[in-house]
Enzyme design. Structure first.
Site, PDB file in Angstrom:
ATOM      1  N   HIS A 163      -1.102   4.496  -0.433  1.00 52.02           N
ATOM      2  CA  HIS A 163      -2.117   5.361   0.200  1.00 52.02           C
ATOM      3  C   HIS A 163      -1.814   6.857   0.093  1.00 52.02           C
ATOM      4  O   HIS A 163      -1.836   7.583   1.085  1.00 52.02           O
ATOM      5  CB  HIS A 163      -2.308   4.977   1.673  1.00 52.02           C
ATOM      6  CG  HIS A 163      -3.282   3.860   1.860  1.00 52.02           C
ATOM      7  ND1 HIS A 163      -4.594   3.934   1.443  1.00 52.02           N
ATOM      8  CD2 HIS A 163      -3.145   2.621   2.397  1.00 52.02           C
ATOM      9  CE1 HIS A 163      -5.218   2.805   1.717  1.00 52.02           C
ATOM     10  NE2 HIS A 163      -4.361   1.984   2.288  1.00 52.02           N
TER      11      HIS A 163
ATOM     12  N   HIS B  81      -9.150  -0.216  -1.929  1.00 54.73           N
ATOM     13  CA  HIS B  81      -9.385   1.228  -2.019  1.00 54.73           C
ATOM     14  C   HIS B  81      -9.497   1.729  -3.455  1.00 54.73           C
ATOM     15  O   HIS B  81      -9.748   2.915  -3.661  1.00 54.73           O
ATOM     16  CB  HIS B  81      -8.316   2.017  -1.257  1.00 54.73           C
ATOM     17  CG  HIS B  81      -8.635   2.143   0.195  1.00 54.73           C
ATOM     18  ND1 HIS B  81      -9.291   3.224   0.734  1.00 54.73           N
ATOM     19  CD2 HIS B  81      -8.432   1.284   1.228  1.00 54.73           C
ATOM     20  CE1 HIS B  81      -9.458   3.043   2.033  1.00 54.73           C
ATOM     21  NE2 HIS B  81      -8.948   1.879   2.358  1.00 54.73           N
TER      22      HIS B  81
ATOM     23  N   ASP C 190      -4.119  -0.283  -3.319  1.00 58.94           N
ATOM     24  CA  ASP C 190      -4.252   0.844  -2.385  1.00 58.94           C
ATOM     25  C   ASP C 190      -3.209   1.918  -2.667  1.00 58.94           C
ATOM     26  O   ASP C 190      -2.413   2.297  -1.811  1.00 58.94           O
ATOM     27  CB  ASP C 190      -4.198   0.370  -0.916  1.00 58.94           C
ATOM     28  CG  ASP C 190      -5.499  -0.285  -0.477  1.00 58.94           C
ATOM     29  OD1 ASP C 190      -6.338  -0.588  -1.345  1.00 58.94           O
ATOM     30  OD2 ASP C 190      -5.682  -0.501   0.738  1.00 58.94           O
TER      31      ASP C 190
ATOM     32  N   ASP D 296       0.828  -1.215   0.000  1.00 56.34           N
ATOM     33  CA  ASP D 296       0.000   0.000   0.000  1.00 56.34           C
ATOM     34  C   ASP D 296       0.861   1.263   0.000  1.00 56.34           C
ATOM     35  O   ASP D 296       1.842   1.360   0.746  1.00 56.34           O
ATOM     36  CB  ASP D 296      -0.876   0.054   1.264  1.00 56.34           C
ATOM     37  CG  ASP D 296      -1.744  -1.182   1.448  1.00 56.34           C
ATOM     38  OD1 ASP D 296      -1.266  -2.289   1.152  1.00 56.34           O
ATOM     39  OD2 ASP D 296      -2.880  -1.031   1.918  1.00 56.34           O
TER      40      ASP D 296
ATOM     41  N   ARG E 174     -12.738  -7.096   9.450  1.00 53.87           N
ATOM     42  CA  ARG E 174     -13.102  -5.889   8.691  1.00 53.87           C
ATOM     43  C   ARG E 174     -14.583  -5.844   8.330  1.00 53.87           C
ATOM     44  O   ARG E 174     -15.067  -4.827   7.858  1.00 53.87           O
ATOM     45  CB  ARG E 174     -12.297  -5.829   7.390  1.00 53.87           C
ATOM     46  CG  ARG E 174     -10.805  -5.732   7.597  1.00 53.87           C
ATOM     47  CD  ARG E 174     -10.090  -5.807   6.261  1.00 53.87           C
ATOM     48  NE  ARG E 174      -8.656  -5.960   6.408  1.00 53.87           N
ATOM     49  CZ  ARG E 174      -7.795  -4.955   6.468  1.00 53.87           C
ATOM     50  NH1 ARG E 174      -8.205  -3.724   6.420  1.00 53.87           N
ATOM     51  NH2 ARG E 174      -6.492  -5.202   6.579  1.00 53.87           N
TER      52      ARG E 174
ATOM     53  N   HIS F 206      -3.863  -8.233  -3.328  1.00 57.57           N
ATOM     54  CA  HIS F 206      -3.882  -7.203  -2.292  1.00 57.57           C
ATOM     55  C   HIS F 206      -4.331  -7.743  -0.937  1.00 57.57           C
ATOM     56  O   HIS F 206      -3.707  -7.482   0.087  1.00 57.57           O
ATOM     57  CB  HIS F 206      -4.790  -6.042  -2.704  1.00 57.57           C
ATOM     58  CG  HIS F 206      -4.859  -4.973  -1.659  1.00 57.57           C
ATOM     59  ND1 HIS F 206      -3.805  -4.117  -1.417  1.00 57.57           N
ATOM     60  CD2 HIS F 206      -5.814  -4.657  -0.751  1.00 57.57           C
ATOM     61  CE1 HIS F 206      -4.122  -3.311  -0.416  1.00 57.57           C
ATOM     62  NE2 HIS F 206      -5.340  -3.613   0.000  1.00 57.57           N
TER      63      HIS F 206
END
Length: 490
Positions: free
Chosen positions: A236, A296, A263, A234, A392, A344
């Site tokens: 981000h 994401h 992400d 990631d 999650r 991912h």
């Protein structure tokens, strides 16, 4: 005691009650210092001693929200409400967890409950109004999509009509193509907090969409024996940390190939710079630079966590929609030398998933709530055997036995995944068969973690890890463009 008898819950002693309060106070201190894992552990001790106090679950729910364990946050918030119907923070927490999972209608119900309980509370009213706006907007978009049979945004863009102003002195495509010079200029231009001209930005998006559309959902990569290959997790929106990876490990090139494992955007406030840099390298080196979709790279996440807001601020709402179209075509996984699978999130809720099945996933859509595509983007490993519901609230948690079976079935050595912050930027689990790599150091400017990347050689495929600290960035805080409803996270 008969087999069906329910054991009565133990009544806490006065000592238990006092001790539980001490744990809660200690947990609150850790929470204030952003040590959320320790806070969770201490709230749990308080709950074990005195399980009937709503605030303990409410506080633990907030800590889970901070660590993106939205499923656990949801469960705790619901428990807090069950224990005390008038505990308004419980409704806020549950709404926040549902918002984070894109379940806006459920969130709206809880905001409505708070508003009814506190009709004069400005904060409650603002949250209800904002959430209601999202629910209405989504309903409207759904109706339009059905009506129009969803025309492609890409088809509606007229590059010819976009002029390059004389005063624009930034990077320029050469004959409409990305070149190494363009990429070097772009990196320098972005470092100085400048913006790429919208005509070039749109051109990159249209070209990258065409490129991704031609790829399967599972991309095969061949790394020759003596060649190096780098896998990053990631990013981000942490652009300056992305540049630091290139400083430490060299710019991408045909002799220095990279895979970025999802992400790329959200949370960090330089997501536009990250994504255009990555897309630029993909166009420049289509067979030596790879990108997997993360959880994401989706409309819901981008709406909540800042990317949509950032694109609208720096460009247009139309471009934000075009990004959604492009993300739908990102490959879901990569298989290196037929030995290592990279995705991912992680593995699946059933044991018989094959590489062939992954390759054939119809991916041109928003991530579903279940099934292999969802699990590739959302799942997490766990140390225990078997499977468990995801912390999650989406995907699944899978144990070492699940990993071993999957590798055996598909004749693979190990898997690499990202999706979770790790203190050293990486973690090796499941007897070395499941590796996590996370490349955003000091995530959100708060977590204090290192970032890492993996390098391996084609011959032996042995992963080597490089960890690094965060580098300074201009004074734009993370989540600067996020939905105002996420202010509960600040």
């Amino acid at each position: 005691m008969s087999e069906n008898a329910v054991e009565e819950p133990r009544v806490p002693s006065p000592e238990d009650i006092a001790e539980a309060e001490k744990y809660k106070e200690k947990a609150n201190e850790f929470f204030k210092n952003q040590n959320y894992d320790e806070a969770v552990a201490l709230y749990t001790k308080a709950i074990d001693l005195n399980p009937s106090v709503a605030i303990y679950y409410g506080n633990r729910s907030f800590a889970f929200l901070k660590t993106e364990c939205f499923g656990y946050a949801l469960r705790d918030a619901s428990k807090a409400i069950e224990l005390d119907r008038n505990y308004l923070k419980g409704y806020y927490r549950r709404a926040a967890a549902n918002m984070s999972l894109g379940k806006f209608k459920l969130a709206l119900k809880d905001y409505e409950a708070v508003m009814k309980a506190r009709p004069n509370d400005k904060d409650a009213k603002a949250k209800f109004t904002e959430c209601n706006k999202i629910v209405k907007k989504l309903a409207f978009e759904k109706a339009i999509a059905v009506e129009e049979n969803k025309k492609s945004i890409a088809d509606s863009i007229n590059l010819e009509a976009m002029t390059i102003e004389d005063e624009y002195s930034g990077p320029k495509l050469e004959d409409d193509k990305v070149t190494l010079k363009f990429m070097q200029d772009l990196i320098d231009w972005y470092k100085k907090e400048n913006k790429l001209h919208r005509k070039y930005a749109y051109k990159i998006l249209l070209d990258i969409k065409t490129l991704f559309m031609a790829q399967p959902s599972l991309v095969d990569i061949t790394v020759p024996d003596e060649n190096k290959f780098t896998i990053c997790g990631d990013i981000h929106g942490q652009y300056y940390d992305l540049l630091n990876i290139f400083e430490l490990n060299g710019l991408p090139s045909e002799s220095n190939p990279y895979l970025f494992n999802g992400d790329f955007v959200d949370r960090g406030s330089f997501s536009v710079e990250c994504i255009f840099t990555l897309f630029g390298f993909k166009l420049l080196y289509p067979n030596h630079f790879f990108m997997s979709r993360g959880n994401h790279e989706s409309a819901t996440m981008n709406h909540m966590y800042g990317f949509e807001g950032e694109v609208k601020t720096k460009y247009t709402a139309q471009m934000a929609e075009l990004f959604t179209e492009v993300y739908n075509w990102l490959p879901l996984a990569h298989c290196i030398n037929k030995r290592v699978l990279v995705m991912h999130g992680g593995l699946f809720s059933r044991d018989n998933v094959t590489l062939k099945e992954i390759r054939e996933i119809d991916r041109n859509r928003q991530p579903p709530d279940e099934g292999p595509m969802c699990e590739l983007l959302w799942s997490d490993p766990q140390p225990q055997m078997g499977r468990a519901p995801s912390k999650r609230g989406v995907g699944v948690q899978f144990g070492p036995d699940v990993t071993h079976k999957f590798l055996q079935l598909n004749n693979l050595d190990y898997i690499v995944r990202s999706h979770e912050v790790k203190q050293d930027g990486y973690e090796v689990g499941h007897d070395g068969k499941c590796i996590t790599v996370f490349s955003a150091p000091n995530y959100c400017d708060t977590m204090g973690n290192q970032g890492a990347f993996i390098t391996l050689k084609g011959k032996d495929m042995i992963p080597k890890f490089t960890s690094y600290e965060a580098v300074p960035h201009p004074n734009v805080r993370p989540m600067a463009y996020a939905n105002s409803l996420l202010k509960f996270m600040s």
